[in-house]
Design a protein around this motif. Structure first.
Motif, PDB file in Angstrom:
ATOM      1  N   VAL A  82      33.078  45.923  36.258  1.00  0.00           N
ATOM      2  CA  VAL A  82      33.236  46.137  35.126  1.00  0.00           C
ATOM      3  C   VAL A  82      34.462  47.368  34.456  1.00  0.00           C
ATOM      4  CG1 VAL A  82      32.492  47.691  33.303  1.00  0.00           C
ATOM      5  CG2 VAL A  82      30.905  46.475  34.354  1.00  0.00           C
ATOM      6  N   ALA A  83      35.289  47.740  35.565  1.00  0.00           N
ATOM      7  CA  ALA A  83      36.436  48.626  34.879  1.00  0.00           C
ATOM      8  C   ALA A  83      37.477  48.132  34.576  1.00  0.00           C
ATOM      9  CB  ALA A  83      36.970  49.866  36.037  1.00  0.00           C
ATOM     10  N   LEU A  84      37.906  46.986  35.795  1.00  0.00           N
ATOM     11  CA  LEU A  84      38.337  45.657  35.954  1.00  0.00           C
ATOM     12  C   LEU A  84      38.451  44.885  34.863  1.00  0.00           C
ATOM     13  CD1 LEU A  84      40.878  44.948  37.651  1.00  0.00           C
ATOM     14  CD2 LEU A  84      39.187  43.348  38.839  1.00  0.00           C
ATOM     15  N   ALA A  85      37.313  44.638  34.850  1.00  0.00           N
ATOM     16  CA  ALA A  85      37.270  43.239  33.868  1.00  0.00           C
ATOM     17  C   ALA A  85      37.895  44.190  32.362  1.00  0.00           C
ATOM     18  CB  ALA A  85      35.695  43.127  33.150  1.00  0.00           C
ATOM     19  N   THR A  86      37.265  45.463  32.086  1.00  0.00           N
ATOM     20  CA  THR A  86      37.345  46.370  30.967  1.00  0.00           C
ATOM     21  C   THR A  86      39.095  46.276  30.689  1.00  0.00           C
ATOM     22  OG1 THR A  86      35.144  47.781  30.790  1.00  0.00           O
ATOM     23  CG2 THR A  86      37.275  47.831  29.461  1.00  0.00           C
ATOM     24  N   LEU A  87      39.837  46.335  32.057  1.00  0.00           N
ATOM     25  CA  LEU A  87      41.460  46.796  31.404  1.00  0.00           C
ATOM     26  C   LEU A  87      41.862  45.971  31.688  1.00  0.00           C
ATOM     27  CD1 LEU A  87      41.653  49.057  34.890  1.00  0.00           C
ATOM     28  CD2 LEU A  87      42.048  50.104  32.468  1.00  0.00           C
ATOM     29  N   VAL A  88      41.082  44.654  31.611  1.00  0.00           N
ATOM     30  CA  VAL A  88      42.509  43.499  31.872  1.00  0.00           C
ATOM     31  C   VAL A  88      42.212  43.259  30.574  1.00  0.00           C
ATOM     32  CG1 VAL A  88      42.039  40.532  31.738  1.00  0.00           C
ATOM     33  CG2 VAL A  88      42.058  42.537  33.822  1.00  0.00           C
ATOM     34  N   ALA A  89      40.846  43.110  29.702  1.00  0.00           N
ATOM     35  CA  ALA A  89      40.419  42.643  28.168  1.00  0.00           C
ATOM     36  C   ALA A  89      41.523  43.668  27.582  1.00  0.00           C
ATOM     37  CB  ALA A  89      39.506  42.835  27.858  1.00  0.00           C
ATOM     38  N   ARG A  90      41.636  44.934  28.215  1.00  0.00           N
ATOM     39  CA  ARG A  90      42.145  45.698  26.867  1.00  0.00           C
ATOM     40  C   ARG A  90      44.074  45.013  27.412  1.00  0.00           C
ATOM     41  NH1 ARG A  90      42.130  52.084  26.428  1.00  0.00           N
ATOM     42  NH2 ARG A  90      44.291  51.946  25.859  1.00  0.00           N
ATOM     43  N   ALA A  91      44.581  44.779  28.329  1.00  0.00           N
ATOM     44  CA  ALA A  91      46.060  44.774  28.742  1.00  0.00           C
ATOM     45  C   ALA A  91      46.174  42.860  27.593  1.00  0.00           C
ATOM     46  CB  ALA A  91      45.941  44.243  29.853  1.00  0.00           C
ATOM     47  N   TRP A  92      45.098  41.801  28.280  1.00  0.00           N
ATOM     48  CA  TRP A  92      45.172  40.367  27.588  1.00  0.00           C
ATOM     49  C   TRP A  92      43.908  39.898  27.049  1.00  0.00           C
ATOM     50  CZ3 TRP A  92      46.158  41.895  33.080  1.00  0.00           C
ATOM     51  CH2 TRP A  92      47.800  41.745  32.976  1.00  0.00           C
ATOM     52  N   PRO A  93      43.940  40.990  25.770  1.00  0.00           N
ATOM     53  CA  PRO A  93      42.754  40.608  24.226  1.00  0.00           C
ATOM     54  C   PRO A  93      43.204  38.633  24.415  1.00  0.00           C
ATOM     55  CG  PRO A  93      44.065  41.870  23.808  1.00  0.00           C
ATOM     56  CD  PRO A  93      44.764  41.465  25.411  1.00  0.00           C
ATOM     57  N   PRO A  94      41.729  38.339  23.354  1.00  0.00           N
ATOM     58  CA  PRO A  94      42.086  36.576  23.482  1.00  0.00           C
ATOM     59  C   PRO A  94      42.829  36.794  21.865  1.00  0.00           C
ATOM     60  CG  PRO A  94      40.250  37.353  23.053  1.00  0.00           C
ATOM     61  CD  PRO A  94      40.298  38.215  24.014  1.00  0.00           C
TER      62      PRO A  94
END
Length: 253
Positions: free
Chosen positions: A209-221
């Motif tokens: 969950v933490a990794l997915a959240t960081l990915v979303a923060r860095a590369w949002p759609p």
């Protein structure tokens, strides 16, 4: 739980966390809907896991962005939602099965209607709504949560209609749902309802969950505010249909 059994749950949690980070909602709804629908884990277990990992999602999604939040709106919504959860639980106990099914259908129809009408008019209100309206949305969300375990629709509709920035909307929603998840988790822990299986799945899911959240923060759609509103209202339609479906199926059972 074996790796084969845990892997699809973790993938679902990652996708749900990414979605919640970029929209402000959906982690619990997606996790419970997919995992229970595919019979990967009991509903009670995955609902508690979703509450626990919501804390990890917010811990990674919110730092550095809380200054975008309209705190008066969050305060009034939270004041409304917390006590009204109890009202929803008590109301469900007094309703007959038939009355509960009818209410399920009516609420689903209202949510779907709100999503449909708003999707065709995705522009924000010209002015911020009153604090009382945020309180009312919290009360309605709390009652829905207590009765059917779905607190999102009134709050999603209320916040996405405001002339707030997208980051302000999603951070406000994440914060509110984190508060409700924290209260629910503390209450379940006090009652001794958090099993070792639940903790094991939650602990395993937290890094994902933490990794997915960081990915979303860095590369949002690359979604505009209007497109994000359309997405939120489309999800409301799905929630509305989901509330209506059990009542419809019961009619033909």
């Amino acid at each position: 739980m074996t790796l084969d059994a845990a892997l699809p749950i973790l993938v679902t949690m990652a996708a749900a966390s990414y979605f919640q980070t970029v929209t402000g909602f959906g982690l619990g709804m997606i996790a419970v809907g997919v995992v229970s629908g595919l019979h990967l884990a009991p509903v009670a277990v995955i609902a508690m896991v979703a509450s626990l990992v919501t804390l990890a999602n917010s811990a990674m999604a919110l730092p550095g962005k809380l200054h975008h939040v309209d705190w008066r709106a969050v305060l009034f919504a939270t004041i409304g939602i917390l006590p009204s959860v109890v009202v929803g639980v008590l109301a469900l106990e007094y309703l007959s099965q038939a009355a509960s099914g009818i209410l399920h259908f009516v609420l689903g129809a209202v949510v779907m209607y709100g999503g449909v009408t708003a999707a065709f008019r995705p522009a924000s209100l010209p002015e911020r709504s009153s604090n009382v309206s945020f309180l009312v949305s919290g009360v309605l969300g709390g009652v829905l949560s207590g009765m059917f375990g779905v607190s999102g629709p009134p709050l999603i509709f209320q916040f996405y209609r405001q002339p707030f920035s997208l980051i302000g909307i999603r951070c406000a929603l994440i914060f509110i749902f984190t508060v409700t998840s924290s209260v629910r988790t503390a209450f379940n822990a006090w009652q001794g309802q958090i099993s070792q299986e639940t903790l094991a799945v939650a602990v395993t899911a937290v890094p994902v969950v933490a990794l997915a959240t960081l990915v979303a923060r860095a590369w949002p759609p690359p979604l505009s505010l209007k497109a994000s509103r359309r997405l939120a209202y489309s999800v409301l339609m799905v929630i509305g249909a989901g509330l209506m479906l059990p009542a419809v199926l019961a009619m033909f059972a």
